[in-house]
Each structure stands twice: as structure tokens, then as C-alpha cells.
Design a protein around this motif. Sequence first.
Motif, PDB file in Angstrom:
ATOM      1  N   ALA A 169      46.334 -98.050  53.585  1.00 15.30           N
ATOM      2  CA  ALA A 169      46.293 -99.289  54.368  1.00 15.30           C
ATOM      3  C   ALA A 169      45.060 -99.327  55.263  1.00 15.30           C
ATOM      4  O   ALA A 169      44.429-100.382  55.412  1.00 15.30           O
ATOM      5  CB  ALA A 169      47.560 -99.428  55.197  1.00 15.30           C
ATOM      6  N   VAL A 170      44.682 -98.196  55.832  1.00 13.82           N
ATOM      7  CA  VAL A 170      43.465 -98.133  56.651  1.00 13.82           C
ATOM      8  C   VAL A 170      42.239 -98.365  55.765  1.00 13.82           C
ATOM      9  O   VAL A 170      41.356 -99.164  56.099  1.00 13.82           O
ATOM     10  CB  VAL A 170      43.362 -96.778  57.394  1.00 13.82           C
ATOM     11  CG1 VAL A 170      41.981 -96.583  58.011  1.00 13.82           C
ATOM     12  CG2 VAL A 170      44.444 -96.683  58.468  1.00 13.82           C
ATOM     13  N   ALA A 171      42.194 -97.698  54.637  1.00 17.28           N
ATOM     14  CA  ALA A 171      41.044 -97.818  53.728  1.00 17.28           C
ATOM     15  C   ALA A 171      40.889 -99.236  53.189  1.00 17.28           C
ATOM     16  O   ALA A 171      39.759 -99.702  52.986  1.00 17.28           O
ATOM     17  CB  ALA A 171      41.182 -96.827  52.576  1.00 17.28           C
ATOM     18  N   LEU A 172      42.008 -99.931  52.971  1.00 16.05           N
ATOM     19  CA  LEU A 172      41.967-101.258  52.363  1.00 16.05           C
ATOM     20  C   LEU A 172      41.974-102.408  53.370  1.00 16.05           C
ATOM     21  O   LEU A 172      42.010-103.574  52.970  1.00 16.05           O
ATOM     22  CB  LEU A 172      43.136-101.417  51.398  1.00 16.05           C
ATOM     23  CG  LEU A 172      43.128-100.459  50.197  1.00 16.05           C
ATOM     24  CD1 LEU A 172      44.406-100.588  49.399  1.00 16.05           C
ATOM     25  CD2 LEU A 172      41.895-100.666  49.340  1.00 16.05           C
ATOM     26  N   ALA A 173      41.910-102.081  54.650  1.00 22.61           N
ATOM     27  CA  ALA A 173      41.836-103.131  55.671  1.00 22.61           C
ATOM     28  C   ALA A 173      40.558-103.941  55.430  1.00 22.61           C
ATOM     29  O   ALA A 173      39.594-103.442  54.843  1.00 22.61           O
ATOM     30  CB  ALA A 173      41.822-102.511  57.064  1.00 22.61           C
TER      31      ALA A 173
END
Length: 188
Positions: A69-73
Motif C-alpha cells: 500500500a505504501v509502494a502503490l500510493a
Amino acid sequence: MGRWEPNARERLAKAALELYSERGYEQTTVAEIARLAGLTERTFFRHYADKREVLFGGSSGLQELFVNAVALAPGAAAPIDAMAAGLEAVSEVFVDRREYSRQRYAVVAAHAELQERELIKLASLSAALADALRGRGVTEPAASLTAEAGVAVFKVGFERWIAAAEERTMAQVIRESLDELKAVTAGG
């Protein structure tokens, strides 16, 4: 015994938590956990390395969800906003799991060996989050600081969420905790 029945992993985790809560972590054996779950010791060890790990079996999936989720923000998101996306995603895992989370927390808090394992898992989570932020182009020390802050928000928010009087969702408590961190760092 229902060795081949579905949900063996979940049944073992539920049985372990029940026994740890009733009898204590040290007094509970793997054989007793397996028996309560209607499984064999061999099946237990197919799913978990030891009787500690049964309480931490979901940590790798939680870490993967958080990091992704952090990487795909969104690309333009500030590091703390990317972390917020991860926190929001992780909060969804805990929907309808408050009582289980309270019981698990009580068992872990009562045993130094389990507390140590919890801290190791949180340190691993922080390192993975820092890597994800670096992958987004966040430089040091901002990546590590943001990752540590995200883990702190998760930890503090989780502890507030499992409090006896708390009725809000974990997502609400996490958002409030993140807002508090932002206010503190802004000098408010």
C-alpha cells in the motif's frame, strides 16, 4: 482427527490463543494446541515453526499488505501520506477482530519472550517500510524516520483501539493517531 479439514492454520491459532489465555503460554504444549484444534502435532509444525510463532502467523501477510500500500500510493504523495495509505490498508485487516486482538495482546504483554518476538516483527516491518519508501525515491534519513513514525502510529493506534472503552473502528483511531503525530511535528 480432522487433519485434512480446511482452515487448519486458523484453527491452530484460535486453539493456541484460547489455551494461552486460560492456562498461560509456558504451561501450554504444542500437543495440547493441536489436540484442541482437532489436528496433529505434525500438522502444527507444517504451519508454524514453534509455539511462539502461532501468535505471529499473520505478520508476514500484514507486512506485505502495508508495504504494498505504501509502494502503490499515488506518486506525488508525500512520504507521510504514502504511510497513511499503508496504515489505512492495514486497518482493514482488523475489522471484526477486536476481541481476538485484545486476547492476543494480553498474552503477548504477559510474556517477555513474546514481547521480544513482537519487537522483532515491528523492527522488520519498519525496515520493509523504509525500503518501500526508498523505492518511491524518498532519501535517508526521511525514509527511515517516516517508516519508524508509521510503525509508532500503528502501535499506538492499535493499543488505543483495543482499549476496553473504545468503540471506533481501527481506521478511525489510526487516522486520529496520525493526525496527532502530524500536529506534534508541526509544533502544535
